[in-house]
Design a protein around this motif. Structure first.
Motif, PDB file in Angstrom:
ATOM      1  N   GLU A  62     -15.124 107.765 -29.206  1.00  0.00           N
ATOM      2  CA  GLU A  62     -14.697 108.616 -30.326  1.00  0.00           C
ATOM      3  C   GLU A  62     -13.225 109.032 -30.236  1.00  0.00           C
ATOM      4  O   GLU A  62     -12.841 110.055 -30.787  1.00  0.00           O
ATOM      5  N   GLU A  63     -12.425 108.220 -29.532  1.00  0.00           N
ATOM      6  CA  GLU A  63     -11.012 108.605 -29.407  1.00  0.00           C
ATOM      7  C   GLU A  63     -10.321 108.609 -30.762  1.00  0.00           C
ATOM      8  O   GLU A  63      -9.538 109.505 -31.071  1.00  0.00           O
ATOM      9  N   GLU A  64     -10.637 107.612 -31.567  1.00  0.00           N
ATOM     10  CA  GLU A  64      -9.935 107.478 -32.856  1.00  0.00           C
ATOM     11  C   GLU A  64     -10.368 108.532 -33.870  1.00  0.00           C
ATOM     12  O   GLU A  64      -9.810 108.611 -34.960  1.00  0.00           O
ATOM     13  N   MET A  87       0.774 116.564 -38.449  1.00  0.00           N
ATOM     14  CA  MET A  87       1.963 117.083 -37.787  1.00  0.00           C
ATOM     15  C   MET A  87       1.909 116.641 -36.335  1.00  0.00           C
ATOM     16  O   MET A  87       0.912 116.885 -35.653  1.00  0.00           O
ATOM     17  N   ARG A  88       2.936 115.946 -35.894  1.00  0.00           N
ATOM     18  CA  ARG A  88       3.030 115.548 -34.482  1.00  0.00           C
ATOM     19  C   ARG A  88       3.771 116.664 -33.767  1.00  0.00           C
ATOM     20  O   ARG A  88       4.831 117.121 -34.230  1.00  0.00           O
ATOM     21  N   LEU A  89       3.234 117.093 -32.659  1.00  0.00           N
ATOM     22  CA  LEU A  89       3.775 118.266 -31.972  1.00  0.00           C
ATOM     23  C   LEU A  89       4.301 117.903 -30.604  1.00  0.00           C
ATOM     24  O   LEU A  89       3.944 116.861 -30.045  1.00  0.00           O
ATOM     25  N   SER A 114      -4.638 103.152 -19.659  1.00  0.00           N
ATOM     26  CA  SER A 114      -3.804 102.170 -20.352  1.00  0.00           C
ATOM     27  C   SER A 114      -4.165 102.235 -21.829  1.00  0.00           C
ATOM     28  O   SER A 114      -5.111 101.590 -22.272  1.00  0.00           O
ATOM     29  N   ASP A 115      -3.422 103.046 -22.570  1.00  0.00           N
ATOM     30  CA  ASP A 115      -3.678 103.193 -24.007  1.00  0.00           C
ATOM     31  C   ASP A 115      -2.375 103.548 -24.716  1.00  0.00           C
ATOM     32  O   ASP A 115      -2.357 104.224 -25.725  1.00  0.00           O
ATOM     33  N   THR A 116      -1.265 103.116 -24.089  1.00  0.00           N
ATOM     34  CA  THR A 116       0.064 103.377 -24.647  1.00  0.00           C
ATOM     35  C   THR A 116       0.839 102.056 -24.603  1.00  0.00           C
ATOM     36  O   THR A 116       0.231 101.001 -24.440  1.00  0.00           O
ATOM     37  N   ILE A 164      -0.782  98.153 -33.704  1.00  0.00           N
ATOM     38  CA  ILE A 164      -2.017  98.930 -33.553  1.00  0.00           C
ATOM     39  C   ILE A 164      -2.207  99.785 -34.813  1.00  0.00           C
ATOM     40  O   ILE A 164      -1.237 100.229 -35.417  1.00  0.00           O
ATOM     41  N   HIS A 165      -3.429  99.967 -35.218  1.00  0.00           N
ATOM     42  CA  HIS A 165      -3.846 100.671 -36.448  1.00  0.00           C
ATOM     43  C   HIS A 165      -3.458  99.915 -37.721  1.00  0.00           C
ATOM     44  O   HIS A 165      -3.788 100.359 -38.809  1.00  0.00           O
ATOM     45  N   SER A 166      -2.724  98.836 -37.620  1.00  0.00           N
ATOM     46  CA  SER A 166      -2.254  98.094 -38.802  1.00  0.00           C
ATOM     47  C   SER A 166      -3.036  96.791 -38.939  1.00  0.00           C
ATOM     48  O   SER A 166      -3.743  96.396 -38.013  1.00  0.00           O
TER      49      SER A 166
END
Ligand code: BES
Ligand code: MN
Ligand code: MN
Length: 462
Positions: free
Chosen positions: A157-159, A332-334, A184-186, A431-433
């Motif tokens: 459920e990370e996404e 919003m990215r913080l 490893s997720d970056t 990724i995500h695209s």
């Protein structure tokens, strides 16, 4: 003792085929139509951990999708590495923009990946990167080179915000006890520029609803005389940035950490070509907060972006109508020290406050999480740095990323350990695209580098 390179050489095809099989299962956590496939993927991950040599593997049920937990404890006196990853993926749409179907993986060469890349949803984020750890584990157990204890925690459920994982971590502190967390997720800067991610941004995600008249109206009979919710919503959104692209929400920047000139100068040393950046995106100019570079804007500075906006008539042809409602999803990215719940409250208060007369505004918070920064003098970072040095022949560059893995700050808070982010993806991996892919070279490089992390971490811990 067999070397990792010869082990990879020997099992190359199988390593690729196993990943391809995993990528064929559409484990989209956001869409309930795929619920069975998400569960099937958890089962497949469980089997893979058993085959890789874990002594004890279980599926831990949650209120949502299960968490796969596995471990191999060889000696209580040795350090324990906790590997985290996720087996869920983002929805694949828009499907028509994929050159090959998202769940029928194919390997194709690209300019950046001359050895080929696997094209499939989840190839890089995160099935491919998670599976590197499973294969590194297999190598270490089958060749008797596992130097310490290992625990795996792979969630589904990370996404969608890791809500159930948060509860699981809070309730299982003893079980998850570890000396370092490895993820490893970056990404990394480029194929020949290894980097270790030392920061992640936090996130606050909200949905807004603007309601005007009680029904859709004829835009001739009523136009000009009532507040149009779409006009109002777009006006309100536009007002959230000033002419310097500074966010206008009162209090938004209160806790933002300002980097010293030295730190900014250090950051600016990372190789970066603005021309190549613009070319890769087909844009003629970059855009963002005044006074900051592109790499600062997308890592150490907070942002506010509309992710989706809808309302009114969008079908074929024209319909003259003033919609009763308009909607938007806003993220919003913080940055570290900004508290996501506080920011969500500030947004809500401000957005309600700027609502023009004639419309009602509703703000619904979705999910969020805190940002993260990690020092480079920790044993974990040093071990990772040595591992990359061995396999890339270069010291990796520490780099703060703009993306978010909200659970990482919770790990530190609950489990009191540092997370090392050894990502092997590239920003261009989409990724995500549509057409997400992961380099075959990157996949094997990851498998090669991970066992060295274990080795150096164990050595440096003694
Ligand atoms: N793996 C990404 C995050 C990421 C990618 C961080 C590349 C750094 C570099 C993760 O799966 C993700 O997509 N996170 C979401 C947040 C989540 C709460 C949906 C994000 O960053 O949008
Ligand atoms: Mn991910
Ligand atoms: Mn993701």
């Amino acid at each position: 003792m067999q070397h990792i390179q010869s082990y990879i050489e020997e099992h190359k095809d199988r390593f690729l085929n196993e990943l391809i099989d995993l990528l064929k299962i559409p484990s989209v956590s956001a869409d309930s139509a795929y619920a069975d496939d998400v569960i099937k993927t958890a089962e497949a991950v469980k089997t893979s951990l058993e085959k890789a040599g874990c002594d004890h593997v279980e599926i831990c049920e949650t209120e949502g999708f299960p968490i796969v937990y596995g471990e191999k404890i060889i000696d209580k006196n040795l350090p324990t590495v906790l590997v985290y990853g996720h087996y869920d993926v983002q929805p694949a749409d828009p499907l028509e923009l994929w050159h090959s179907p998202p769940y029928e993986p194919v390997i194709k060469k690209t300019d950046i990946h001359p050895d080929g890349a696997i094209f499939a949803r989840g190839a890089c984020d995160d099935k491919g990167q998670m599976y590197m750890h499973v294969k590194a584990m297999e190598f270490m157990t089958t060749t008797n080179q596992l130097p310490c204890n290992v625990k795996f925690m792979i969630e589904g459920e990370e996404e969608v915000g890791s809500v159930n994982l948060s509860k699981f971590v809070k309730n299982n502190q003893e079980k998850l006890k570890n000396d370092v967390i490895l993820i490893s997720d970056t990404g990394m800067i480029a194929q020949d520029v290894p980097s270790i991610t030392t920061g992640l941004r936090g996130l606050s995600y909200v949905e807004v609803e603007v309601t005007g008249p009680n029904r859709d109206l004829h835009s001739g009979l009523y136009g000009g005389a009532v507040a149009n919710p779409i006009n109002m919503l777009t006006k309100m959104i536009a007002s959230l940035h000033d002419e310097n692209n500074h966010i206008t929400i009162p209090g938004f920047y209160d806790n933002v950490e300002e980097l010293s000139e030295e730190e900014r100068a250090e950051m600016a040393k990372a190789p970066f070509s603005l021309e190549a950046y613009k070319k890769a995106l087909d844009i003629d100019a970059v855009y963002g907060e005044k006074g900051y570079s592109t790499n600062e804007r997308n890592s150490i500075r907070p942002t506010l972006d509309v992710n989706g906006i809808w309302g009114g008539y969008i079908g074929e042809g024209a319909k003259t109508v003033i919609a009763s409602q308009a909607f938007a999803k806003i993220s919003m990215r913080l940055v570290p020290n900004q508290d996501w719940e506080n920011i969500t409250n500030l947004f809500k208060a401000h957005f309600e406050n700027i609502a023009p007369h004639g419309v009602k505004v509703k703000v619904t918070p979705h999910h969020g999480g805190q940002g993260y920064v990690t020092p480079i003098d920790s044993i974990g970072y040093q071990a990772a740095s040595k591992a990359y040095n061995d396999t890339f022949g270069k010291t990796p560059i520490p780099q703060r990323s703009g993306g978010s893995i909200p659970i990482v700050s919770l790990f530190e808070q609950e489990l009191k350990s540092k997370t090392i982010l050894m990502g092997f993806g590239l920003n261009s991996d989409a990724i995500h695209s549509p057409n997400e892919h992961f380099g075959v070279w990157n996949y094997f490089k990851g498998i090669e580098t991970i066992p060295l992390f274990y080795k150096y971490f164990t050595e440096l811990s003694q």
